[in-house]
Design a protein around this motif. Structure first.
Motif, short mmCIF file in Angstrom:
data_model
loop_
_atom_site.label_atom_id
_atom_site.label_comp_id
_atom_site.label_asym_id
_atom_site.label_seq_id
_atom_site.Cartn_x
_atom_site.Cartn_y
_atom_site.Cartn_z
N ALA A 130 8.28 39.47 57.75
CA ALA A 130 6.98 39.50 57.16
C ALA A 130 6.50 38.29 56.30
N LEU A 131 7.33 37.72 55.87
CA LEU A 131 7.02 36.53 55.17
C LEU A 131 6.57 35.42 56.07
N ASP A 132 6.95 35.23 57.45
CA ASP A 132 6.63 34.14 58.31
C ASP A 132 5.34 34.96 59.05
N GLN A 133 5.26 36.16 59.20
CA GLN A 133 4.02 36.47 59.85
C GLN A 133 2.80 36.49 58.85
N ALA A 134 3.20 36.58 57.57
CA ALA A 134 2.06 36.48 56.47
C ALA A 134 1.45 35.04 56.61
N MET A 135 2.66 34.08 56.57
CA MET A 135 2.13 32.84 56.33
C MET A 135 1.40 32.31 57.79
#
Length: 66
Positions: A53-58
């Motif tokens: 989720a962190l990667d997708q959000a960035m």
């Protein structure tokens, strides 16, 4: 190498960031049904077939701010 790192460069060097993302997608299996996977080891070509989720959000925020 992480696709989200290339995406974060969109704000600074968009042409180079897009070229890096295209290269990742063309050379490695880094794009799945729900977006870009977590990471790739360019030495071996191994891809971490996981969505963070962190990667997708960035990636999303980088694209939205571009």
């Amino acid at each position: 190498m992480t696709p989200h790192a290339a995406a974060l460069a969109l704000a600074v060097t968009p042409a180079e960031a897009i070229a890096a993302l295209r290269t990742l997608v063309d050379r490695y299996d880094v794009y799945g049904d729900y977006g870009l996977y977590d990471a790739v080891d360019p030495r071996t070509g191994r891809v971490a077939h996981a969505y963070l989720a962190l990667d997708q959000a960035m990636i999303f925020i980088a694209a939205a701010n571009w």
